[in-house]
Design a protein around this motif. Structure first.
Motif, PDB file in Angstrom:
ATOM      1  N   SER A 552      30.003   3.977  -1.573  1.00 53.93           N
ATOM      2  CA  SER A 552      29.139   3.058  -2.315  1.00 53.93           C
ATOM      3  C   SER A 552      29.931   1.775  -2.510  1.00 53.93           C
ATOM      4  N   TYR A 553      29.283   0.648  -2.343  1.00 51.61           N
ATOM      5  CA  TYR A 553      29.997  -0.611  -2.497  1.00 51.61           C
ATOM      6  C   TYR A 553      29.001  -1.757  -2.676  1.00 51.61           C
ATOM      7  N   TRP A 554      29.546  -2.910  -3.096  1.00 50.39           N
ATOM      8  CA  TRP A 554      28.774  -4.139  -3.224  1.00 50.39           C
ATOM      9  C   TRP A 554      29.492  -5.224  -2.434  1.00 50.39           C
ATOM     10  N   GLU A 555      28.749  -6.027  -1.697  1.00 46.65           N
ATOM     11  CA  GLU A 555      29.369  -7.130  -0.984  1.00 46.65           C
ATOM     12  C   GLU A 555      28.351  -8.249  -0.786  1.00 46.65           C
ATOM     13  N   ALA A 556      28.869  -9.484  -0.757  1.00 49.74           N
ATOM     14  CA  ALA A 556      28.022 -10.643  -0.481  1.00 49.74           C
ATOM     15  C   ALA A 556      27.862 -10.761   1.035  1.00 49.74           C
ATOM     16  N   LEU A 557      26.624 -10.558   1.520  1.00 54.77           N
ATOM     17  CA  LEU A 557      26.385 -10.588   2.966  1.00 54.77           C
ATOM     18  C   LEU A 557      26.317 -11.996   3.505  1.00 54.77           C
ATOM     19  N   SER A 558      25.678 -12.869   2.754  1.00 59.78           N
ATOM     20  CA  SER A 558      25.512 -14.229   3.257  1.00 59.78           C
ATOM     21  C   SER A 558      25.369 -15.193   2.090  1.00 59.78           C
ATOM     22  N   SER A 559      25.642 -16.460   2.379  1.00 62.91           N
ATOM     23  CA  SER A 559      25.533 -17.497   1.351  1.00 62.91           C
ATOM     24  C   SER A 559      25.393 -18.829   2.046  1.00 62.91           C
ATOM     25  N   ASP A 560      24.345 -19.596   1.715  1.00 65.51           N
ATOM     26  CA  ASP A 560      24.141 -20.894   2.355  1.00 65.51           C
ATOM     27  C   ASP A 560      24.090 -22.042   1.347  1.00 65.51           C
ATOM     28  N   GLY A 561      24.537 -21.785   0.112  1.00 69.62           N
ATOM     29  CA  GLY A 561      24.510 -22.828  -0.897  1.00 69.62           C
ATOM     30  C   GLY A 561      23.268 -22.781  -1.757  1.00 69.62           C
ATOM     31  N   ASN A 562      22.175 -22.292  -1.184  1.00 65.68           N
ATOM     32  CA  ASN A 562      20.927 -22.187  -1.933  1.00 65.68           C
ATOM     33  C   ASN A 562      20.569 -20.751  -2.277  1.00 65.68           C
ATOM     34  N   GLU A 563      21.205 -19.803  -1.600  1.00 59.92           N
ATOM     35  CA  GLU A 563      20.896 -18.392  -1.846  1.00 59.92           C
ATOM     36  C   GLU A 563      22.086 -17.528  -1.462  1.00 59.92           C
ATOM     37  N   ILE A 564      22.369 -16.561  -2.324  1.00 63.29           N
ATOM     38  CA  ILE A 564      23.404 -15.572  -2.027  1.00 63.29           C
ATOM     39  C   ILE A 564      22.720 -14.215  -1.884  1.00 63.29           C
ATOM     40  N   VAL A 565      23.054 -13.508  -0.820  1.00 68.79           N
ATOM     41  CA  VAL A 565      22.493 -12.168  -0.613  1.00 68.79           C
ATOM     42  C   VAL A 565      23.610 -11.152  -0.843  1.00 68.79           C
ATOM     43  N   VAL A 566      23.423 -10.287  -1.828  1.00 75.84           N
ATOM     44  CA  VAL A 566      24.396  -9.246  -2.143  1.00 75.84           C
ATOM     45  C   VAL A 566      23.804  -7.900  -1.740  1.00 75.84           C
ATOM     46  N   LEU A 567      24.571  -7.122  -1.006  1.00 79.78           N
ATOM     47  CA  LEU A 567      24.163  -5.786  -0.586  1.00 79.78           C
ATOM     48  C   LEU A 567      24.822  -4.734  -1.463  1.00 79.78           C
ATOM     49  N   PHE A 568      24.005  -3.843  -1.977  1.00 76.30           N
ATOM     50  CA  PHE A 568      24.526  -2.645  -2.641  1.00 76.30           C
ATOM     51  C   PHE A 568      24.215  -1.460  -1.741  1.00 76.30           C
ATOM     52  N   ARG A 569      25.272  -0.837  -1.220  1.00 77.28           N
ATOM     53  CA  ARG A 569      25.109   0.351  -0.384  1.00 77.28           C
ATOM     54  C   ARG A 569      25.251   1.538  -1.317  1.00 77.28           C
ATOM     55  N   SER A 570      24.145   2.227  -1.619  1.00 72.91           N
ATOM     56  CA  SER A 570      24.138   3.332  -2.565  1.00 72.91           C
ATOM     57  C   SER A 570      24.713   4.594  -1.949  1.00 72.91           C
ATOM     58  N   TYR A 571      25.216   5.481  -2.808  1.00 74.65           N
ATOM     59  CA  TYR A 571      25.724   6.771  -2.326  1.00 74.65           C
ATOM     60  C   TYR A 571      24.617   7.624  -1.722  1.00 74.65           C
ATOM     61  N   THR A 572      23.358   7.245  -1.954  1.00 72.64           N
ATOM     62  CA  THR A 572      22.224   7.975  -1.359  1.00 72.64           C
ATOM     63  C   THR A 572      21.936   7.500   0.065  1.00 72.64           C
ATOM     64  N   GLY A 573      22.598   6.417   0.478  1.00 72.00           N
ATOM     65  CA  GLY A 573      22.338   5.837   1.791  1.00 72.00           C
ATOM     66  C   GLY A 573      21.403   4.651   1.740  1.00 72.00           C
ATOM     67  N   ALA A 574      20.732   4.448   0.626  1.00 71.49           N
ATOM     68  CA  ALA A 574      19.818   3.311   0.499  1.00 71.49           C
ATOM     69  C   ALA A 574      20.599   2.000   0.511  1.00 71.49           C
ATOM     70  N   GLN A 575      19.993   0.974   1.114  1.00 68.13           N
ATOM     71  CA  GLN A 575      20.575  -0.367   1.145  1.00 68.13           C
ATOM     72  C   GLN A 575      19.697  -1.285   0.289  1.00 68.13           C
ATOM     73  N   ILE A 576      20.269  -1.742  -0.807  1.00 66.19           N
ATOM     74  CA  ILE A 576      19.503  -2.567  -1.744  1.00 66.19           C
ATOM     75  C   ILE A 576      20.084  -3.970  -1.701  1.00 66.19           C
TER      76      ILE A 576
END
Length: 614
Positions: A552-576
């Motif tokens: 399980s982890y959290w990471e910033a996938l992308s950032s363009d100055g107007n939007e940051i996309v953070v991914l939470f990979r859950s221990y269940t396998g879900a990607q939020i």
């Protein structure tokens, strides 16, 4: 028949008194139908008696005057349900036509229909002293001449201001900042000025009360009118936006409920529930109940006492105000406080400037070498002990780590950061975050010497365990016009007493500046905020991530100055995924479950990332 009834009632009163009071005394020492004297000697709480008869003729009134050295007594004049008869006593369970709850030298009076009345007396708090009940001719008195009848409110304020030297806190005395408000606490038409200053980690409040004289010729000191009040010592914390008020119509007295917090270290404190009252030229405090909190290595121990120090239950403590003022009209006082900041005696220090100071540790003076911190981007100034702590400055925080700790894995450190959101929202989320692991205590009126009231959160007991954790945490959330500042203190249990005191002294030097840094989330901040939010929603996540058994982890996938996309990979396998506006913090959420859904789906959840950045 009438005399026999009176004798029987007197016997009943004596039996009730002996039953309720044991060796203490609570009863009548005089009763001739027009004059009664109640005598109390260490009378127990809830002791009572009922006696007749009080003979009131047309044109007479009942006067009640107390002379109690301690405690409180309720006196009720009981009437019959079907009207009064000069020859017939009312039923013993009749209604009270006049009620007075008396302390110290309270008095009350009232005009009642002609007839015979019972006297019912109840000891509200252990009492000693006398109470006189007299039937006297009713007099029509001319209204008392007061300043309000000859002077407008503006003129009374001018008189109080002209005597400012009596009630102002002079430079170098008490706390550096103080407040004052013009009030009429006793509703007698004469304005008072109430000036107060709360200071120090012990939370001592100093107060002064002065009232316009009835003839408008000057002011009088209200806290010296009673010989037992020696002047400003430790008053309750009265510098509040709202003070609940209860009116005792029988005694014509107004009570303003507040609390008195006292701390004598990180391990011990007390909270007293109190009522401020102004009557007959004397400002007094009545203690209703107290809670003593002692931290030990086995957990937190709380004990409760009443106003005289007798043990009571937690339930009695929580209901002390309600019980004391039952049946009284309730309102609220909102003082218009004026803040007076102490002028700085010295020029402002610069960032990195060093100097010496003195603190008290374990009862001994210790010379401390301080370095001044001024962070314009985060909006605060603070002095830290550079011989015991190492300063680590980062873009979004200042961290002060113990010199004896591993800097990569510190156990004792203080972290300060800025947040543009309101203090209440941020504090609520911090409490939720900590409550997964700790029993959390929140104090919304904790006083810092330079800044006044803030929110303090203590996490020093393992959740559900009743014992102290290895690491204790204390968080201060300080409200400001541009959001709030968060100071997060962490100490290892065996070193918490010493480091806790040092951090406490550092916090008392904290002052705020306008935050000039960019109010925009970085990728790292966005990921941290999402992580905090997820752990609040699912406290078990923290332990799952720590164990590492399920990825399980959290990471910033992308950032363009107007939007940051953070991914939470859950221990269940879900990607939020969390789509975050880095300026406003507004966030929308999607979910993708590989093998179950082919594309991201909006979850309907929305949040503000700033609320979770701490």
């Amino acid at each position: 028949m009438k005399n026999k009834s009176i004798v029987l009632i007197l016997i009943l009163a004596l039996m009730l008194t002996l039953t309720a009071c044991g060796k203490s005394e609570f009863g009548l020492s005089e009763n001739d139908g027009k004059h009664m004297t109640i005598t109390a000697r260490n009378a127990d709480r809830d002791a009572f008696f009922m006696v007749g008869s009080l003979d009131v003729a047309d044109g007479e009134q009942i006067e009640i005057a107390a002379n109690l050295t301690k405690g409180s007594v309720r006196v009720e004049i009981v009437a019959g349900a079907g009207g009064q008869d000069i020859n017939v006593l009312p039923e013993m369970d009749g209604a009270a036509i006049l009620t007075a709850d008396l302390v110290r030298t309270d008095s009350a009076s009232g005009t009642v229909p002609a007839g015979l009345y019972y006297l019912r007396a109840t000891c509200l708090e252990r009492a000693t002293g006398t109470i006189q009940i007299n039937v006297t001719p009713a007099e029509t008195k001319a209204p008392e001449q007061s300043a309000s009848s000859v002077l407008p409110e503006e003129e009374q304020r001018r008189i109080l201001e002209e005597n400012r030297g009596l009630w102002a806190f002079d430079e170098g005395e008490y706390a550096p900042d103080w407040y004052y408000a013009f009030t009429d606490l006793d509703h007698n038409g004469l304005l008072e000025v109430l000036s107060a200053s709360t200071q120090g980690s012990g939370i001592f409040t100093y107060a002064r009360f002065y009232e316009v004289l009835p003839d408008g010729s000057g002011v009088r000191n209200l806290y010296h009118a009673d010989g037992e009040i020696e002047g400003p010592d430790d008053w309750p914390e009265i510098i509040l936006d709202t003070l609940p008020c209860y009116y005792d119509s029988a005694a014509d007295r107004y009570y303003y409920v507040c609390s008195n917090d006292v701390r004598d270290g990180a391990w011990h404190g007390m909270t007293q529930l109190a009522a401020l009252s102004l009557k007959d030229g004397a400002a007094t405090i009545e203690t209703l109940a107290a809670m003593d909190v002692q931290l030990t290595e086995d957990g937190e121990q709380r004990t409760y006492t009443d106003g005289e120090g007798k043990p009571i239950s937690e339930e009695d403590y929580n209901s002390a105000v309600e019980r004391r003022f039952a049946g009284m009209a309730r309102s609220e006082l909102r003082p218009d406080w004026n803040a007076v900041a102490r002028p700085q005696a010295e020029p402002a220090r610069q960032d990195g400037e060093r100097f010496e100071g003195v603190i008290i540790l374990e009862g001994m003076e210790e010379t401390v070498r301080y370095e001044h911190v001024r962070n314009d981007a985060l909006g605060f100034e603070l002095d830290y002990d550079y011989e015991n702590f190492v300063r680590r400055s980062e873009a979004d925080r200042e961290i002060f780590v113990s010199c004896w700790d591993d800097p990569e894995k510190p156990e004792n450190y203080l972290e300060l950061r800025y947040n543009p959101q309101d203090a209440g929202t941020v504090a609520a989320n911090i409490c939720a975050f900590l409550s997964g692991e700790y029993e959390v205590r929140r104090d919304d009126a904790f006083e810092l010497e330079q800044l006044g009231s803030c929110i303090r959160i203590d996490a020093d007991e393992v959740k559900g365990g009743g014992y102290m954790p290895e690491q204790l945490q204390t968080v201060y959330v300080i409200p400001a016009g541009d959001g709030c500042r968060i100071a997060w203190e962490r100490t290892y249990i065996v070193e918490s007493e010493g480091f806790g005191r040092r951090f406490g002294y550092m916090m008392q030097t904290l002052s705020l500046l306008p935050a000039q840094g960019e109010k925009k989330l970085t990728d790292e901040q966005a990921a941290a905020a999402v992580r905090n939010c997820c752990i609040i929603q699912n406290p078990a996540l923290a332990e799952i991530v720590k164990d590492g058994e399920y990825p399980s982890y959290w990471e910033a996938l992308s950032s363009d100055g107007n939007e940051i996309v953070v991914l939470f990979r859950s221990y269940t396998g879900a990607q939020i995924r969390y789509y975050i506006d880095p300026v406003s913090g507004e966030t929308t959420v999607t979910e993708l479950v590989p093998g179950v859904t082919d594309e991201e789906q909006r979850t309907g959840e929305s949040l503000n990332a700033w609320d979770y950045l701490f």
